[in-house]
Design a protein around this motif. Sequence first.
Motif, PDB file in Angstrom:
ATOM      1  N   ASN A 196       0.823  -1.208   0.000  1.00  0.00           N
ATOM      2  CA  ASN A 196       0.000   0.000   0.000  1.00  0.00           C
ATOM      3  C   ASN A 196       0.857   1.258   0.000  1.00  0.00           C
ATOM      4  N   VAL A 197       2.160   1.103   0.007  1.00  0.00           N
ATOM      5  CA  VAL A 197       3.070   2.255  -0.097  1.00  0.00           C
ATOM      6  C   VAL A 197       3.207   2.608  -1.576  1.00  0.00           C
ATOM      7  N   LYS A 198       2.845   3.802  -1.932  1.00  0.00           N
ATOM      8  CA  LYS A 198       2.888   4.225  -3.320  1.00  0.00           C
ATOM      9  C   LYS A 198       3.975   5.273  -3.540  1.00  0.00           C
ATOM     10  N   GLY A 199       4.607   5.190  -4.695  1.00  0.00           N
ATOM     11  CA  GLY A 199       5.595   6.191  -5.075  1.00  0.00           C
ATOM     12  C   GLY A 199       6.987   5.932  -4.549  1.00  0.00           C
ATOM     13  N   LYS A 200       7.171   4.909  -3.728  1.00  0.00           N
ATOM     14  CA  LYS A 200       8.512   4.578  -3.253  1.00  0.00           C
ATOM     15  C   LYS A 200       8.541   3.127  -2.781  1.00  0.00           C
ATOM     16  N   ASN A 201       9.741   2.637  -2.548  1.00  0.00           N
ATOM     17  CA  ASN A 201       9.945   1.250  -2.140  1.00  0.00           C
ATOM     18  C   ASN A 201      10.595   1.243  -0.763  1.00  0.00           C
ATOM     19  N   PRO A 202       9.864   0.877   0.285  1.00  0.00           N
ATOM     20  CA  PRO A 202      10.441   0.898   1.634  1.00  0.00           C
ATOM     21  C   PRO A 202      11.620  -0.046   1.803  1.00  0.00           C
ATOM     22  N   PHE A 203      11.695  -1.112   0.989  1.00  0.00           N
ATOM     23  CA  PHE A 203      12.791  -2.080   1.139  1.00  0.00           C
ATOM     24  C   PHE A 203      14.122  -1.553   0.609  1.00  0.00           C
ATOM     25  N   LYS A 204      14.083  -0.419  -0.068  1.00  0.00           N
ATOM     26  CA  LYS A 204      15.343   0.193  -0.473  1.00  0.00           C
ATOM     27  C   LYS A 204      16.051   0.846   0.716  1.00  0.00           C
ATOM     28  N   ASP A 205      15.325   1.018   1.795  1.00  0.00           N
ATOM     29  CA  ASP A 205      15.869   1.631   3.002  1.00  0.00           C
ATOM     30  C   ASP A 205      16.387   0.536   3.923  1.00  0.00           C
TER      31      ASP A 205
END
Length: 527
Positions: free
Chosen positions: A289-298
């Motif tokens: 549901n996170v749009k516009g970015k990828n949290p796993f890149k952090d």
Amino acid sequence: MKFKSTLRLSALLSALVVASFSAQSQTLRVANIGDSLSMDPHSLSESLQFSITGNVYEGLVLRNKDLSLAPGLATSWKQTSPTIWRFELRKGVMFHDGTPFTADDVLFSFKRTQAEGSDLKSYTNDFKEVRKINDFTVEIETKSPFPILPDVISLVYMMSKKWCETNQAVVPVDRRKGIENAASFRANGTGPYRLRERQPNVRTSFSRNANYWGKIEGNAQEVIFTPIDNDATRVAALLSGEIDVMEPVPVQDIDRVNKNASTRVMTGPELRTIFLGMDQKRDELLYSNVKGKNPFKDKRVRQAFYQAIDIEGIKRTVMRGASTPTALMVAPGINGFDPTINVRLPYDVEAAKKLMIEAGYPNGFEVAMNCPNDRYVNDSRICQAVSANLSRINVKINLQAETKGTYFPKILRRDTSFYMLGWTPSTYDAHNALNAIFACPDDQGAGQFNLGSYCNPKVDELIKKVQSETDKTKRTAYIKQAFEMHATDIGHLPMHQQALAWGMSKKVTLTQLADNFMPFKWITIQP
């Protein structure tokens, strides 16, 4: 009287011959939680696939019972220069259809592993050329020094060039697309058993190869392999005598099988490491549901996931003690395993929450998790436990557990955001895991099973050094550096090594291998 005595003696001898034949002509019935997805030895790099097809096909190099290298379709091999290996091929070997095995089949088979649809590209991606010296001598030239090449090709099985051309199976089909060809359900190898009947997900039967070039220690004339995905059904079949061998025995049923008068469980350490991977390449996750970015890149998010997973709790409640938590992506017994860096990050929910806040996800997020339910020991239950653990840091996991028949094609085409995978280095060397799982993916086979596309160019440099370095001390140091960099990056989430548990009739004698392969040629069953 003499005539009657002769008749009685003849009858007795005939009975003894029949009895002897009956004792030797045994049917072995084997069950597994899942099935081989194809009979094509180049279509999927997965241990059950290798285990099943390895009874029909063979490589130039085989493995002994202690997993050391043994001559296979090559009788000997040697390095003639740092980048050239020469293999002397075994003469007089026939494929199951009667076609002679020659150097042409070797050149064809290695070329086939690099074709579109092959899952074995990472095994031969450093080959520069494979050339025929004569009908029974080949040379493999690599792009750089490759001291462990014989280990690497032990699972590259040889196929008949003539048979593949005749049956329109010159290249393997891509299992990710669900395509099949003749090699998917038929087989023509040189191994100790012939494929007799193939009914995917129902039954596969094999017959003993009477013309096998080598020794078959076991006595099974026929082997019937049946996938039984339901744990209770599989155990019941063993206890009732409907099957002779099964794998795996659910950890909760080990005592029950051992207490049964006619069955037992053989346990031992397995070289497989279970881990979780995350999509670290896409700018936006496919299933979140996170749009516009990828949290796993952090890295902070990846570390939060790591520290929120109670691996000891999973060992205790899900695996019932039959697992070894790990911080490394390879197991003890694999060359390059280093206990000094096998230290997991601490399980710490509060620390994980702080990392999520720092990363900008104080309320967590939703993400789908792909998991098999018939491949690893308690695989879907482990994923359920992980889901429960991650809920403590406000991450909602939408768990998608499914049979390996649909699971592997999905994740292998990278149609995933968060997934489970198990890996046994087929070379019993760390380079295999480094090249297949750590390396930045390319179109030559490197990083072929790095399904979340973790990428660190410095790790790639070390992987190349690991592959070509001949000095053992330097090579070990490079392996350690690569593991440490990957661990610092939180490239994947290592979980544990599961334990082997094979159930069998007490009439069965077999060899349990730490790679979880089950060669039928080493299994004997008493009448």
